[in-house]
Design a protein around this motif. Structure first.
Motif, mmCIF file in Angstrom:
data_model
loop_
_atom_site.group_PDB
_atom_site.id
_atom_site.type_symbol
_atom_site.label_atom_id
_atom_site.label_comp_id
_atom_site.label_asym_id
_atom_site.label_seq_id
_atom_site.Cartn_x
_atom_site.Cartn_y
_atom_site.Cartn_z
ATOM 1 N N LEU A 87 1.951 2.838 8.144
ATOM 2 C CA LEU A 87 2.434 1.506 8.481
ATOM 3 C C LEU A 87 3.834 1.592 9.067
ATOM 4 O O LEU A 87 4.731 2.194 8.483
ATOM 5 C CB LEU A 87 2.425 0.624 7.235
ATOM 6 C CG LEU A 87 1.057 0.439 6.571
ATOM 7 C CD1 LEU A 87 1.199 -0.396 5.308
ATOM 8 C CD2 LEU A 87 0.055 -0.196 7.527
ATOM 9 N N GLY A 88 4.007 0.990 10.239
ATOM 10 C CA GLY A 88 5.315 1.034 10.893
ATOM 11 C C GLY A 88 5.759 2.436 11.237
ATOM 12 O O GLY A 88 6.939 2.671 11.495
ATOM 13 N N SER A 89 4.820 3.380 11.268
ATOM 14 C CA SER A 89 5.132 4.796 11.511
ATOM 15 C C SER A 89 6.170 5.317 10.528
ATOM 16 O O SER A 89 6.996 6.173 10.867
ATOM 17 C CB SER A 89 5.615 5.014 12.952
ATOM 18 O OG SER A 89 5.443 6.366 13.337
ATOM 19 N N GLU A 90 6.096 4.808 9.295
ATOM 20 C CA GLU A 90 7.014 5.240 8.240
ATOM 21 C C GLU A 90 6.235 6.038 7.185
ATOM 22 O O GLU A 90 5.543 6.989 7.546
ATOM 23 C CB GLU A 90 7.745 4.024 7.666
ATOM 24 C CG GLU A 90 8.664 3.370 8.694
ATOM 25 C CD GLU A 90 9.422 2.164 8.170
ATOM 26 O OE1 GLU A 90 10.451 1.818 8.764
ATOM 27 O OE2 GLU A 90 8.967 1.551 7.172
ATOM 28 N N SER A 91 6.360 5.675 5.909
ATOM 29 C CA SER A 91 5.834 6.564 4.873
ATOM 30 C C SER A 91 4.506 6.145 4.242
ATOM 31 O O SER A 91 3.805 6.978 3.669
ATOM 32 C CB SER A 91 6.872 6.719 3.754
ATOM 33 O OG SER A 91 7.167 5.460 3.165
ATOM 34 N N LYS A 92 4.140 4.866 4.334
ATOM 35 C CA LYS A 92 2.924 4.412 3.652
ATOM 36 C C LYS A 92 1.705 4.587 4.540
ATOM 37 O O LYS A 92 1.580 3.973 5.595
ATOM 38 C CB LYS A 92 3.051 2.944 3.222
ATOM 39 C CG LYS A 92 1.853 2.469 2.410
ATOM 40 C CD LYS A 92 2.057 1.068 1.857
ATOM 41 C CE LYS A 92 0.850 0.617 1.028
ATOM 42 N NZ LYS A 92 1.051 -0.744 0.476
ATOM 43 N N GLN A 93 0.785 5.427 4.098
ATOM 44 C CA GLN A 93 -0.406 5.724 4.876
ATOM 45 C C GLN A 93 -1.554 4.779 4.530
ATOM 46 O O GLN A 93 -1.728 4.397 3.379
ATOM 47 C CB GLN A 93 -0.838 7.173 4.621
ATOM 48 C CG GLN A 93 -1.945 7.660 5.546
ATOM 49 C CD GLN A 93 -2.316 9.093 5.285
ATOM 50 O OE1 GLN A 93 -3.045 9.391 4.345
ATOM 51 N NE2 GLN A 93 -1.783 9.996 6.092
ATOM 52 N N VAL A 94 -2.314 4.408 5.535
ATOM 53 C CA VAL A 94 -3.524 3.614 5.326
ATOM 54 C C VAL A 94 -4.678 4.263 6.076
ATOM 55 O O VAL A 94 -4.481 4.924 7.094
ATOM 56 C CB VAL A 94 -3.365 2.146 5.793
ATOM 57 C CG1 VAL A 94 -2.357 1.407 4.949
ATOM 58 C CG2 VAL A 94 -3.004 2.081 7.271
ATOM 59 N N VAL A 95 -5.880 4.062 5.551
ATOM 60 C CA VAL A 95 -7.093 4.533 6.214
ATOM 61 C C VAL A 95 -7.953 3.326 6.532
ATOM 62 O O VAL A 95 -8.397 2.603 5.622
ATOM 63 C CB VAL A 95 -7.862 5.533 5.334
ATOM 64 C CG1 VAL A 95 -9.135 5.987 6.047
ATOM 65 C CG2 VAL A 95 -6.994 6.739 4.992
#
Length: 215
Positions: free
Chosen positions: A96-104
């Protein structure tokens, strides 16, 4: 494009030379003509294919996986467009936002399971091709509009248009769905404007100048 879909990578100049039975100089000339029509983006030194929207030949923040095959999408819009073009069950992994929280993001039978996400479009489309690599790098996914507000403040980024992922999914299917058709050609600026309007993309970000040429 068919090669990219089937092999999960861009064809090299050498491979294109063999496929079309032409010398490499002819292939490079043809690729540069295609680039002038926004059909590909070439590496500025090697002239190898860098981007063929919706796919990227270089690593990005959007990894598309189906079975034992995987592709990189250039941005949120491209990743969804690639999913439409591939037309199979798959996942899109991003942060998300090319930051740290990943989503699939899961797409099964043509439907998105993750309906709570949003896509941010901060760069005006009339400037998209000034530096399309940069433009694509900014089209990211978020969990809420407030997250986008905070992200823009944090990174000194102009806030543009915000669209729910399902709306971008429907739009992407229309935009990229025919890219494998033998008779398909790159959208003209007028055609692009009409597609934007058809999907309710009326924010100033989507406004294009009235001119000839292809988007």
């Amino acid at each position: 494009m068919k090669y990219f879909v089937e092999h999960a990578k861009a064809p090299s100049i050498d491979e294109l030379s063999v496929l079309f039975e032409l010398n490499k100089d002819c292939i490079i000339k043809a690729l540069k003509l295609l680039q002038a029509e926004h059909g590909v983006v070439l590496h500025p030194i090697s002239n190898e294919i860098w981007v063929m929207h919706p796919f990227s030949a270089a690593p990005t923040n959007f990894w598309i996986k189906s079975g034992d095959m995987g592709w990189w999408g250039n941005c949120a819009w491209c990743a969804l467009g690639a999913a439409a073009l591939l037309d199979r069950d798959l996942t899109i992994t991003t942060t998300l936002g090319s930051e740290s929280k990943q989503v699939v993001i899961e797409i099964t039978n043509g439907k998105i399971a993750n309906k709570h996400l949003y896509v941010h479009f901060p760069i005006p489309m009339k400037k998209a091709w000034d530096n399309v690599i940069y433009t694509c790098s900014t089209m990211l996914m978020f969990e809420s509009e407030s997250d986008i507000d905070a992200w823009c403040e944090r990174h000194n980024m102009h806030k543009g248009d915000v669209q729910p992922i399902e709306q971008v999914w429907a739009f992407s299917k229309a935009w990229y769905g025919r890219h494998l058709s033998p008779d398909w050609v790159k959208w003209t600026v007028q055609e692009a404007t009409e597609i934007f309007e058809r999907f309710g993309l009326t924010h100033s970000i989507w406004k294009l100048p009235v001119e000839k040429g292809r988007f």
